[in-house]
Scaffold this active site. Sequence first.
Site, PDB file in Angstrom:
ATOM      1  N   GLU A  82       0.878  -1.215   0.014  1.00 27.09           N
ATOM      2  CA  GLU A  82       0.276  -0.076  -0.030  1.00 27.09           C
ATOM      3  C   GLU A  82       0.905   1.135  -0.176  1.00 27.09           C
ATOM      4  O   GLU A  82       0.648   2.278  -0.698  1.00 27.09           O
ATOM      5  CB  GLU A  82      -0.973   0.010   1.211  1.00 27.09           C
ATOM      6  CG  GLU A  82      -1.709   1.124   1.347  1.00 27.09           C
ATOM      7  CD  GLU A  82      -2.724   1.128   0.205  1.00 27.09           C
ATOM      8  OE1 GLU A  82      -2.624   1.998  -0.700  1.00 27.09           O
ATOM      9  OE2 GLU A  82      -3.709   0.538   0.183  1.00 27.09           O
ATOM     10  N   ASP A  86       1.028   4.028  -3.153  1.00 26.42           N
ATOM     11  CA  ASP A  86       0.599   5.196  -3.119  1.00 26.42           C
ATOM     12  C   ASP A  86       2.018   6.324  -3.544  1.00 26.42           C
ATOM     13  O   ASP A  86       1.474   7.243  -3.997  1.00 26.42           O
ATOM     14  CB  ASP A  86       0.277   5.740  -1.669  1.00 26.42           C
ATOM     15  CG  ASP A  86      -0.983   4.925  -1.319  1.00 26.42           C
ATOM     16  OD1 ASP A  86      -1.830   4.386  -2.087  1.00 26.42           O
ATOM     17  OD2 ASP A  86      -1.190   4.786   0.171  1.00 26.42           O
ATOM     18  N   SER A 283      -7.190   1.766  -4.196  1.00 22.95           N
ATOM     19  CA  SER A 283      -5.920   2.308  -3.407  1.00 22.95           C
ATOM     20  C   SER A 283      -4.996   3.061  -4.344  1.00 22.95           C
ATOM     21  O   SER A 283      -4.642   3.922  -4.105  1.00 22.95           O
ATOM     22  CB  SER A 283      -5.206   1.142  -2.690  1.00 22.95           C
ATOM     23  OG  SER A 283      -5.953   0.655  -1.665  1.00 22.95           O
ATOM     24  N   ASP A 320     -17.730  10.151 -18.913  1.00 24.12           N
ATOM     25  CA  ASP A 320     -18.852   9.090 -18.118  1.00 24.12           C
ATOM     26  C   ASP A 320     -18.406   7.904 -18.234  1.00 24.12           C
ATOM     27  O   ASP A 320     -18.011   7.191 -19.520  1.00 24.12           O
ATOM     28  CB  ASP A 320     -19.961   9.242 -18.589  1.00 24.12           C
ATOM     29  CG  ASP A 320     -20.925  10.509 -18.011  1.00 24.12           C
ATOM     30  OD1 ASP A 320     -20.437  10.601 -16.484  1.00 24.12           O
ATOM     31  OD2 ASP A 320     -21.601  11.053 -18.304  1.00 24.12           O
ATOM     32  N   ILE A 321     -18.381   6.943 -17.380  1.00 23.97           N
ATOM     33  CA  ILE A 321     -18.158   5.342 -17.344  1.00 23.97           C
ATOM     34  C   ILE A 321     -19.582   4.962 -17.250  1.00 23.97           C
ATOM     35  O   ILE A 321     -20.473   5.087 -16.380  1.00 23.97           O
ATOM     36  CB  ILE A 321     -17.548   4.781 -16.185  1.00 23.97           C
ATOM     37  CG1 ILE A 321     -16.089   5.547 -16.140  1.00 23.97           C
ATOM     38  CG2 ILE A 321     -17.400   3.391 -16.282  1.00 23.97           C
ATOM     39  CD1 ILE A 321     -15.109   5.301 -17.367  1.00 23.97           C
TER      40      ILE A 321
END
Length: 334
Positions: A82, A86, A283, A320-321
């Site tokens: 993680e 990041d 994440s 847009d999705i």
Amino acid sequence: MACGRCRLYVFYADQLAALYNFPAGAGQGECIAIIELGGGYRTTDLQRYFTGLHISQPRVLAVSVDHGKNHPTGSGNGPDGEVMLDIEVAGAIAPGAKIVVYFAPNTDAGFLDAIAAAIHDTTNKPSVISISWGAPESNWTAQAMTAFDQAFQAAAAMGITVCVASGDNGSDDGVGDGADHVDFPASSPFALACGGTNLQASGTSITQEKVWNEGPGNGATGGGVSGFFALPPYQEGLQVRKTSGATQALAMRGVPDVCGDADPATGYDVRVDGQNAVIGGTSAVAPLWAGLIARINAAKARRAGFINPHLYVNTPALHDITHGNNGDFAAAAG
């Protein structure tokens, strides 16, 4: 966190920035705060990673909160993954920004104290905060959620954008009680909730992008309607589409606000504990958007700050999705 299944595409974060048509720049002069509740980073990994990308390594600093510290565990499948995800995603997009990682104990108090430390850091002065940690709203007390929300309001007042991952467990957020749940702190109306997609590309063009959903138990973007936070003014008049096809007026805070590539099958190439790995999940989307905000802030020479209301009234700026679902909720225009 690494995906062992067949991978369709693997991306570096700077490739995604190009595919998503991020504005040029390196976030020069900005500071990105990253909140971490465990694990750590190794400078040698960062050096090798950014050298391999031919990108200048950003300046990375660790700040201890409540005795938390930069403490790599040696396991890429743990919190180190993680932390490195990041830093490497945000750093590849905004290498000119300073990245400050606030390490705190994995408790409600530690989490909140790390956020407060970043917001009120008069030395580093972050203009954007990236948070990839969270849990279903049902796991939190009302007191804790209110306290975090008040901290995010303070960030908004200071011109700080707060990007938060919306979770990786679909419309029930992994609760498994047959009901819909959303992840907090992404569900705070003062957070920019970052959801996930499956992205496919050819050369420099996106060929397809849909909701990330690998099926029950295999990962899907978090998202839905808060059971705690009231409908914010910037979401008034919006509707929710259920996978069944039914639509209804959005009555409470809806998440996510924005999205980006998150499916491990179209994941991010990163380096963790001396090994290359492919990692996905929302994440990755919080630092992706944090890097974007840093670029915007540097280009405009002013802070974007609490950006949610601006995004909802400038929808032509976004794509847009409209395909896919995360379980009970389906993608739709708007």
